[in-house]
Design an enzyme around this catalytic site. Structure first.
Site, PDB file in Angstrom:
ATOM      1  N   GLU A  58       0.810  -1.219   0.000  1.00  0.00           N
ATOM      2  CA  GLU A  58       0.000   0.000   0.000  1.00  0.00           C
ATOM      3  C   GLU A  58       0.845   1.270   0.000  1.00  0.00           C
ATOM      4  OE1 GLU A  58      -3.629   2.073   2.589  1.00  0.00           O
ATOM      5  OE2 GLU A  58      -2.497   0.412   3.454  1.00  0.00           O
ATOM      6  N   GLU A 104     -12.818   2.769   4.901  1.00  0.00           N
ATOM      7  CA  GLU A 104     -11.769   3.098   5.865  1.00  0.00           C
ATOM      8  C   GLU A 104     -11.819   4.602   6.139  1.00  0.00           C
ATOM      9  OE1 GLU A 104      -7.390   1.237   6.411  1.00  0.00           O
ATOM     10  OE2 GLU A 104      -7.472   2.915   5.014  1.00  0.00           O
TER      11      GLU A 104
END
Length: 277
Positions: A156, A257
């Site tokens: 990520e 998120e």
């Protein structure tokens, strides 16, 4: 154009429902209509928790009927000052190594198909090349463990505004590492985690990132920009972006998120008219 409610959403229980104890969050997510969840490593101070803690969380997920679709490897203090451990020499990278089989085993026991390995911050006084070599060694270890668990390994990028010492700050940065890991292992199971919030906050052209990397993406996360709030609280235009992702070939889970403005259960009004899946 399909609309936000036509996609498959899971809820991140490390940023939503945090007003509740960990073991109560799966049931709360289920009560809000979700059948799938994801988690950062739930025990930030312990890469190898007691078996009873792992069993208790597994039981809570199973009782709630919530499928775990994403899990982070140990990443240090998150939320907090850390952004991963695998490239940090010394005790932190050892903690990451100790956690690899634990996290992969937990994922395997729940049928979780995605494991995220945060790269870690640059360390003052340590040559970047040394950290990168350590990172590739540990990522290869994690990729092999993920493969044994039937999962992909996610890498990520974060944004430099919020994570100035994190070296992977564009989708291209992360994809470069993905390619290196796949070349080392030959498994092909390293993938990009494309968090549209971080891509946008980093100043990238989000549409271009989708067009270039949707086919290399193993998981997607969203929050609106600015503010990291729920869809519709900012100006990112998530409906069009998620439609573009689908058209580019990504049709898997999308992790929520974002930070709720108030109680987590009250932060899903943007999904009115269709149940989360």
């Amino acid at each position: 154009m399909t609309g936000l409610c036509d996609h498959r959403f899971d809820v991140n229980l490390s940023i939503l429902f945090t007003e509740l104890p960990l073991l109560e969050r799966p049931a709360a997510a289920a009560a809000a209509g979700f059948t799938a969840v994801e988690l950062w490593w739930p025990w930030p101070g312990s890469p190898v928790p007691d078996d009873s803690e792992l069993a208790a969380l597994r039981d809570a997920l199973n009782r709630a009927g919530t499928r775990l679709v994403g899990l982070n490897f140990y990443a240090g203090l998150l939320p907090g000052p850390d952004r991963g451990a695998l490239s940090v020499p010394g005790a932190e990278s050892e903690r990451f190594r100790a956690n690899v089989d634990v996290a992969a085993g937990f994922a395997r026991s729940l049928g979780c198909g995605a494991l995220n390995a945060l790269y870690g911050n640059r360390v003052e006084g340590v040559p970047p090349g040394l950290q990168d070599a350590l990172a590739l060694e540990n990522l290869a270890l994690a990729a092999r463990a993920a493969d044994r668990a039937g999962a992909v390994l996610l890498i990520e990028p974060l944004n430099a505004l919020e994570s100035p010492r994190y070296p992977l700050v564009t989708a291209a940065d992360a994809v470069t590492v993905v390619d290196k890991v796949n070349a080392i292992t030959g498994l092909g199971n390293a993938r990009l985690l494309m968090d549209l919030y971080h891509v946008a906050m980093g100043g990238e052209d989000v549409n271009r990132a989708i067009d270039l990397y949707a086919g290399r993406t193993g998981h997607v996360q969203i929050a609106d920009v600015p503010g990291r709030g729920a869809p519709g609280t900012g100006d990112l235009g998530l409906t069009a972006l998620l439609d573009r992702l689908r058209e580019a070939g990504y049709d898997d889970w999308i992790g929520l998120e974002y930070r709720p403005a108030a109680a987590s259960a009250d932060s899903f009004g943007w999904l009115t008219g269709a149940a989360p899946r």
